[in-house]
Design an enzyme around this catalytic site. Structure first.
Site, mmCIF file in Angstrom:
data_model
loop_
_atom_site.group_PDB
_atom_site.id
_atom_site.type_symbol
_atom_site.label_atom_id
_atom_site.label_comp_id
_atom_site.label_asym_id
_atom_site.label_seq_id
_atom_site.Cartn_x
_atom_site.Cartn_y
_atom_site.Cartn_z
ATOM 1 N N LYS A 20 -26.939 28.527 -53.009
ATOM 2 C CA LYS A 20 -28.257 28.626 -52.371
ATOM 3 C C LYS A 20 -28.931 29.966 -52.680
ATOM 4 O O LYS A 20 -30.101 30.162 -52.413
ATOM 5 C CB LYS A 20 -28.121 28.413 -50.864
ATOM 6 C CG LYS A 20 -27.679 26.982 -50.486
ATOM 7 C CD LYS A 20 -27.491 26.846 -48.983
ATOM 8 C CE LYS A 20 -26.974 25.488 -48.543
ATOM 9 N NZ LYS A 20 -28.054 24.488 -48.366
ATOM 10 N N HIS A 41 -23.660 13.140 -51.184
ATOM 11 C CA HIS A 41 -24.415 14.322 -50.775
ATOM 12 C C HIS A 41 -24.200 15.541 -51.651
ATOM 13 O O HIS A 41 -24.768 16.596 -51.362
ATOM 14 C CB HIS A 41 -24.047 14.729 -49.344
ATOM 15 C CG HIS A 41 -24.660 13.873 -48.291
ATOM 16 N ND1 HIS A 41 -25.916 14.101 -47.777
ATOM 17 C CD2 HIS A 41 -24.199 12.777 -47.660
ATOM 18 C CE1 HIS A 41 -26.195 13.188 -46.867
ATOM 19 N NE2 HIS A 41 -25.164 12.372 -46.769
ATOM 20 N N LYS A 50 -38.748 20.798 -43.325
ATOM 21 C CA LYS A 50 -39.123 21.282 -41.990
ATOM 22 C C LYS A 50 -40.107 22.451 -42.095
ATOM 23 O O LYS A 50 -41.070 22.541 -41.339
ATOM 24 C CB LYS A 50 -37.877 21.724 -41.217
ATOM 25 C CG LYS A 50 -36.874 20.597 -40.971
ATOM 26 C CD LYS A 50 -35.602 21.165 -40.334
ATOM 27 C CE LYS A 50 -34.371 20.411 -40.733
ATOM 28 N NZ LYS A 50 -33.129 21.150 -40.419
ATOM 29 N N LYS A 77 -30.472 28.815 -43.808
ATOM 30 C CA LYS A 77 -29.624 27.706 -44.237
ATOM 31 C C LYS A 77 -28.211 28.251 -44.302
ATOM 32 O O LYS A 77 -28.015 29.470 -44.202
ATOM 33 C CB LYS A 77 -30.063 27.192 -45.603
ATOM 34 C CG LYS A 77 -30.240 28.303 -46.650
ATOM 35 C CD LYS A 77 -30.753 27.792 -47.975
ATOM 36 C CE LYS A 77 -32.196 27.347 -47.942
ATOM 37 N NZ LYS A 77 -32.404 25.962 -48.326
ATOM 38 N N ARG A 78 -27.197 27.388 -44.455
ATOM 39 C CA ARG A 78 -25.844 27.905 -44.607
ATOM 40 C C ARG A 78 -25.797 28.934 -45.741
ATOM 41 O O ARG A 78 -26.532 28.811 -46.735
ATOM 42 C CB ARG A 78 -24.869 26.746 -44.907
ATOM 43 C CG ARG A 78 -24.573 25.869 -43.716
ATOM 44 C CD ARG A 78 -23.923 26.616 -42.590
ATOM 45 N NE ARG A 78 -22.549 26.943 -42.898
ATOM 46 C CZ ARG A 78 -21.490 26.382 -42.328
ATOM 47 N NH1 ARG A 78 -21.650 25.458 -41.394
ATOM 48 N NH2 ARG A 78 -20.274 26.750 -42.662
ATOM 49 N N THR A 85 -33.162 19.692 -46.544
ATOM 50 C CA THR A 85 -34.079 19.149 -45.536
ATOM 51 C C THR A 85 -34.803 20.306 -44.844
ATOM 52 O O THR A 85 -35.881 20.111 -44.298
ATOM 53 C CB THR A 85 -33.335 18.315 -44.475
ATOM 54 O OG1 THR A 85 -32.205 19.060 -44.001
ATOM 55 C CG2 THR A 85 -32.876 16.985 -45.059
HETATM 56 C C1 PLP Z 1 -32.199 21.478 -41.359
HETATM 57 C C2 PLP Z 1 -31.003 22.288 -41.041
HETATM 58 C C3 PLP Z 1 -30.110 22.656 -42.052
HETATM 59 C C4 PLP Z 1 -30.323 22.269 -43.496
HETATM 60 O O1 PLP Z 1 -30.995 23.288 -44.168
HETATM 61 P P1 PLP Z 1 -31.092 23.294 -45.777
HETATM 62 O O2 PLP Z 1 -32.071 24.353 -46.063
HETATM 63 O O3 PLP Z 1 -31.567 21.936 -46.174
HETATM 64 O O4 PLP Z 1 -29.727 23.594 -46.270
HETATM 65 C C5 PLP Z 1 -29.016 23.411 -41.723
HETATM 66 N N1 PLP Z 1 -28.792 23.807 -40.458
HETATM 67 C C6 PLP Z 1 -29.630 23.484 -39.456
HETATM 68 C C7 PLP Z 1 -29.338 23.971 -38.071
HETATM 69 C C8 PLP Z 1 -30.751 22.706 -39.708
HETATM 70 O O5 PLP Z 1 -31.577 22.367 -38.691
#
Ligand code: PLP
Length: 835
Positions: free
Chosen positions: A575, A377, A681, A569-570, A677
């Protein structure tokens, strides 16, 4: 005594086959079941029931229906002796269960109608649910999406993990700073799990190993540990969409062995024994809140071993129970390692087979190697897991011996293939020798697995050419790509019901929810003005919902007509939330310098947690809030720009964000984000992406078409070249007047009540080191954002692009990903179970 029937009455009509309260799917059955559960499970009359009582009664009503399917499915899998996928993951970021289970059972409408009849406030009931946040971010959420898809695609599966008593912390914002609060998700009970108190396995730690001769005179090894804990199984059923297939999520809770107190009384050390019990129960107490970097903590290593050992013992138990011999173990099970967190499984299966079940090394290795597959990952060197040999020896002395033996045999193979190349041997060893000896978990996983995969095309190629290059040269056939996916059930149907309704009406049925490529049917409607208007209305309604939520929870008023520009995101430097911030400050400065400067009204929304020990990430949160504080209250901006920070980004809160976004920020430095991911979404919900060629962005752009994607920035190749040529961010800072004045403005103290030092660690780091090349991509990013602004002013065109994004996102369903794993990696077949 019998009562005579009146002879002249009609013969009794057989009662209409009344639906059973516990399993019936009609509105009437659901209503009755809810009333029964409130009374018999919660022990409440309606008029004194709390919101939690009502939620529990609703949850048990749904669970009863899951149980029926689960037991039938388990029986059917057992009868067919189906090959089973075991998904081993230290994290499962599940999100709320209730709405998802209603959808998958197909009773969302019936349940709402029953709720109306009972005069229940359904949204209040839903809001009562505590989400199980047993993961940090993308990796844990992926595991949850894959459980959903394994069931929907009808593949027999067990997810194995840890039942953390405290999941990912709750984030609050105080004075602009992140404050962590413990997540007490179990405090009101968890109706979705079933404890299996009798299903428990011992797990040992510490001590030493001894050699002995068994009854046949063979030399064997015994592990004399000095601590033993028990793992107790807690099961949660995961139902597929519109099918009878149910997967099992089995999470382990640690407990002290029952006998602890006897030992204590014998040696007279009662408090010592109680301490040992507390220590045993600490193992599954709390999730480590680090997203990327591997923290070398003893408890973390113990957690990993704990859940891996319980899971493998359980698999062996199941196999011995049904087949009776372990020879065919690898035919019955395939185990997917979600990153290296469960990589100890390679050594543990060897230990169980060789030491506990008396199998010879070669056969045990053959089985082990055919059982495991490993998903990588991350490429970030600081995130690659290693453990010091010293710690390993202290906690897992037998496993260290086994790893040495695996390594010895493996390195012999390397030497034979690459005669005289000792550098290669050193690079590939399971033990690194530089800077203190350490066990390299990724190497253990690759050596012990029959398949290795990355999570997006670009990432899988980089795995083969960088961190695992030597392994790729040795075993090219082991390397695969499976691009990540997300479940459209949770991330479209549950979170965005208006969009789901529009899609279903347009496509004619809900088949798209099981075959996301059906979304292509939307393409022609991109040119239909009436459809575009409905599309826009759906988006605006979601933006209104979010605006209402933000007003209540983030105390900021935002205009639903403005462009919602979202990065959630985190928090992490790679990022590049600070790149986004530099753009915001640039726009602000343009407005300040030229009051006639026109910018499109934008609402910048951020969400995300920072690891509690990650100073720079926490400072970025503070800067986001500080910039928002100034911009949101500047009369000269007059509401054109707004900055909001959504506190506590979680699955539930993500479900509020994705439907409302117009623009999705996917701006990591190329080559750093394995897949992402969140990007999927957002796009599935009609947001356009501004992004770099990183992770799955590359494939998203390919699918939706380059004309429907805002691309900027260096490629991974350019990043590499630029870095090896010597990167000097200071020169960029000096050479770009706008960039310089933006950074100088932050340094002036304008966003820190006159304190010029507060954000200096961040700005100095950018100007002097800038490891993620924010400054190198700044100009391209700001220019690309200008193109976004222009595109937004043509609403028809924007809506058209939005529709085409959704229509072309079929590839990014986690169902597609699971089918690829099943066919190319696992060699498992679907076992359909009707509902
Ligand atoms: C999908 C998701 C992530 C992943 O987000 P990225 O933009 O791919 O880092 C992180 N936290 C939550 C709660 C998510 O649903």
């Amino acid at each position: 005594m019998t009562t005579a029937q009146t002879p002249q009455s009609e013969p009794p009509v057989p009662a209409a086959p009344r639906e059973r309260t516990r399993t019936g799917m009609s509105q009437e059955a659901l209503k009755q079941a809810f009333i029964d559960n409130l009374f018999y499970v919660q022990g409440r009359f309606r008029d004194v029931a709390t919101p939690n009582d009502l939620y529990m009664a609703a949850a048990y009503t749904v669970r009863d229906r899951l149980l029926e399917r689960w037991l039938k499915c388990a029986q059917s899998y057992k009868d067919s002796a189906a090959r089973t996928v075991c998904y081993l993951s230290a994290e499962f970021l599940l999100g709320p269960h209730l709405a998802n289970n209603l959808l998958n059972l197909g009773i969302t409408e019936a349940a709402h109608a029953a709720g109306v009849e009972l005069e229940l406030d359904f949204s209040e009931i839903m809001a009562t649910e505590e989400e199980p946040g047993l993961g940090n971010g993308g990796l844990g959420r992926l595991a949850a999406c894959y459980m959903d898809s394994l069931s929907t695609v009808q593949i027999p599966a067990i997810g194995y993990g840890i039942r953390y008593e405290f999941g990912i912390f709750d984030q609050e914002i105080e004075n602009g700073w992140q404050v962590e609060k413990s997540d007490t998700w179990l405090k009101n009970g968890n109706p979705w799990e079933i404890p299996r108190y009798k299903l428990r396995f011992p797990v040992k730690f510490g001590g030493h190993t001894e050699q002995y001769h068994d009854e046949h005179g063979a030399l064997r090894v015994r592990w004399a540990a000095d601590l033993e804990v028990n793992g107790v199984a807690y099961d949660t059923p995961i139902l597929g969409y519109g099918v009878g297939n149910v997967s099992l999520l089995r999470l382990w809770k640690s407990e002290a062995p029952e006998s602890f107190d006897f030992q204590a009384f014998n040696v007279g050390d009662y408090y010592g024994a109680v301490h040992a019990k507390i220590e045993a129960e600490t193992l599954s107490k709390v999730l480590y809140p680090n997203d990327e970097p591997a923290a070398g903590k003893e408890l973390r290593l113990k957690q990993q071993y704990f859940f891996v050992s319980c899971s493998l013992q359980d698999m062996i138990r199941l196999h011995l129970h049904t087949v009776g011999s372990l020879d065919s173990f690898a035919e019955k099970f395939v185990a997917q390692l979600n990153d290296t967190h469960p990589a100890l499984a390679v050594a543990e299966l060897m230990r169980l087979l060789v030491d506990e079940h008396g199998m010879g090394w070669d056969q045990a290795w053959d089985i082990t190697h055919r059982t495991f597959c490993y998903t990588n990952h991350t490429l970030l060197p600081e995130a690659l897991e290693t453990w010091s040999v010293r710690l390993f020896e202290k906690i897992l002395p037998r496993h260290l011996e086994l790893i040495y033996e695996i390594n010895r045999r493996f390195l012999d193979e390397v030497r034979i293939r690459f005669l005289g190349d000792e550098d290669r041997v050193t690079r590939m060893s399971l033990i690194s020798e530089d800077g203190g000896r350490r066990v390299r978990m990724a190497h253990l996983a690759v050596v012990g697995a029959r398949a290795v995969n990355g999570v997006a095309e670009l990432h899988s190629n980089l795995v083969k050419t960088t961190i695992l290059k030597d392994f790729y040269e040795l075993w090219p056939e082991r390397f695969h790509n499976v691009t990540n996916g997300v479940t459209p059930r949770r991330f479209i149907a549950v979170s965005n019901p208006r969009l789901a309704k529009l899609i279903t009406e347009t496509c004619g049925d809900d088949r798209w929810l099981r075959d996301l490529s059906c979304l292509r049917q939307l393409e022609p409607y991109a040119d239909d003005a009436e459809f575009r208007a409905r599309w826009r209305a759906v988006k605006t309604a979601a933006k209104r919902d979010l605006a209402r939520w933000l007003e209540q929870h983030a105390w900021v008023k935002v205009d639903p007509q403005s462009l919602f520009d979202v990065q959630a995101k985190r928090l992490h430097e790679y990022k590049r939330q600070h790149l986004n911030l530099l753009h915001i400050v640039s726009l602000y400065q343009r407005i300040k310098q030229d009051p006639n400067h026109s910018v499109v009204p934008r609402t910048f929304i951020f969400g995300g947690k920072a690891a509690p020990g990650y100073y720079m990430a926490k400072l970025m949160i503070k800067l986001i809030n500080a910039v928002g504080e100034v911009i949101n209250h500047d009369p000269q901006v007059n509401g054109t720009l707004r900055v909001a920070f959504m506190p506590n980004f979680s699955v539930q809160n993500g479900q509020r964000l994705y439907p409302a976004a117009d623009l999705s920020e996917q701006i990591s430095l190329a080559g750093k984000e394995a897949s992402g991911t969140g990007n999927m979404k957002f796009s599935m919900n009609g947001a356009l992406t501004i992004g770099t060629l990183d992770g799955a962005n590359v494939e998203i752009r390919e699918e939706v078409g380059p004309e429907n994607f805002f691309l900027f920035g260096m490629t991974a190749d350019e990043v590499r070249q630029r870095q090896s040529a010597g990167y000097h961010p200071w020169e960029i800072y000096q050479g770009d007047a706008e960039l310089k004045s933006v950074i100088d403005l932050i340094n002036s103290g304008l966003f820190s009540h006159g304190d010029p030092t507060l954000f200096r660690p961040l700005t100095d780091h950018l100007v002097n080191q800038d490891p993620f090349m924010v400054l190198a991509d700044y100009r391209a990013y700001v220019d690309c954002q200008a193109r976004v602004g222009t595109a937004w002013t043509d609403q028809h065109q924007w809506d058209r692009m939005s529709i085409l994004n959704v229509a072309r996102m079929g590839k990014f369903s986690s169902d597609r990903a699971i089918r690829e794993y099943a066919e190319h990696i696992w060699q498992v077949e679907a076992k359909p179970v009707a509902c």
